[in-house]
Design a protein around this motif. Sequence first.
Motif, short mmCIF file in Angstrom:
data_model
loop_
_atom_site.label_atom_id
_atom_site.label_comp_id
_atom_site.label_asym_id
_atom_site.label_seq_id
_atom_site.Cartn_x
_atom_site.Cartn_y
_atom_site.Cartn_z
N GLU A 243 7.62 4.80 -0.16
CA GLU A 243 6.38 5.58 -0.07
C GLU A 243 5.43 4.90 0.90
O GLU A 243 4.72 3.96 0.55
N THR B 132 -3.48 0.88 3.16
CA THR B 132 -3.69 2.20 2.53
C THR B 132 -5.09 2.73 2.84
O THR B 132 -5.27 3.94 3.03
N GLU C 65 -5.80 8.26 -0.60
CA GLU C 65 -5.43 8.79 -1.92
C GLU C 65 -3.95 8.57 -2.23
O GLU C 65 -3.53 8.69 -3.37
N THR C 66 -3.15 8.27 -1.21
CA THR C 66 -1.71 8.04 -1.42
C THR C 66 -1.40 6.58 -1.15
O THR C 66 -1.30 6.16 0.01
#
Length: 337
Positions: free
Chosen positions: A80, A270, A330-331
């Motif tokens: 991810e 991130t 947000e991810t």
Amino acid sequence: MVMETKDWETIERALAAKEAELMQQEGSQVSEGHLSGYRYVPTTKVVDKQSWETFAVPHIRPTCWSENWHHKDVLFELGEGIAYITLNRPEANNALNESMSQALQDATCELHNRRDIRIVVLRAEGSMFCAGGDPKHFFDALAMSERDDRKAAIGFMKFLFWFQSLPQFTVGLAQGSAMGSGIGLLCACDMVLAASAARFTCSEVKLGFCPAALAPFVTRKVGPAFAKRLLCMAENISAEQAKRMGLISDVVEEESEFSDYMKDICEKVTLCAPTAAGRAKRLAQNVSLQPLTRKLLEYTGGELADIRIGEEAIKGMVAVQARVKPYWAETPIKPLY
């Protein structure tokens, strides 16, 4: 006649016009283009390109992608927001052979087109990170023609430039020592972590070779003074020495500490806008070691003007005013190891 321009073509046109004027005063009429055939006109125009005008391209065709990955000596895993490239030839100390070079090229080609991946980790299995080039390559090089030998050397340099130009933030994890081409791989990474027991050396000069393929990347990474020390003395330096030189970003006691370090890196990346981070990376590479010229200022100013009207900048400011996280934060990026 005073010339205020430094453009040589403009100067030549002005001189020709002045010459025609003087001849006309003497009663001689000069037809336009009378020097055609007498003046040398180069057929090739040499253009001095700036670093930001040069783009990396793959030098060989990819043979597979992550969906049908068939290489065994280099592993390629996607998670991810993160990808792992693992040198997996521990029985040979991860010495680079033709198969590994092709695998590294294949992974890099895919990553250049994966906007969902934001961090790329280069790691290795076994006690050494990379022992450099496979010794068989040295003997093969001796049997090559000068043209083929040059092509092979330039091919590795092109790969390092291709990998260095990835839009993702790249992290090298040196769990063990690196030699020769292995140092080239680490120099192409944006950040390098090393275990304290790792050692680093470029020993080509001891074998009668010149580490030409590594020189541009090592010099850009550590500067000319330290590069000469590494490349000309073939000194076997410690991880702490490599950190002081700038080859290594940080040193950990044990390989097991890489996991916590990567978690921290993932959390920080991130929060950064992907496109902006990629543009910032390319900007840093392009202005590195460049003189402060008007062209450089125009380039950096143009980058700023372009990026601040982009989608990320607009939505980022909206998120700040609304006191919420921007969409890219947000991810979370989740490390696999």
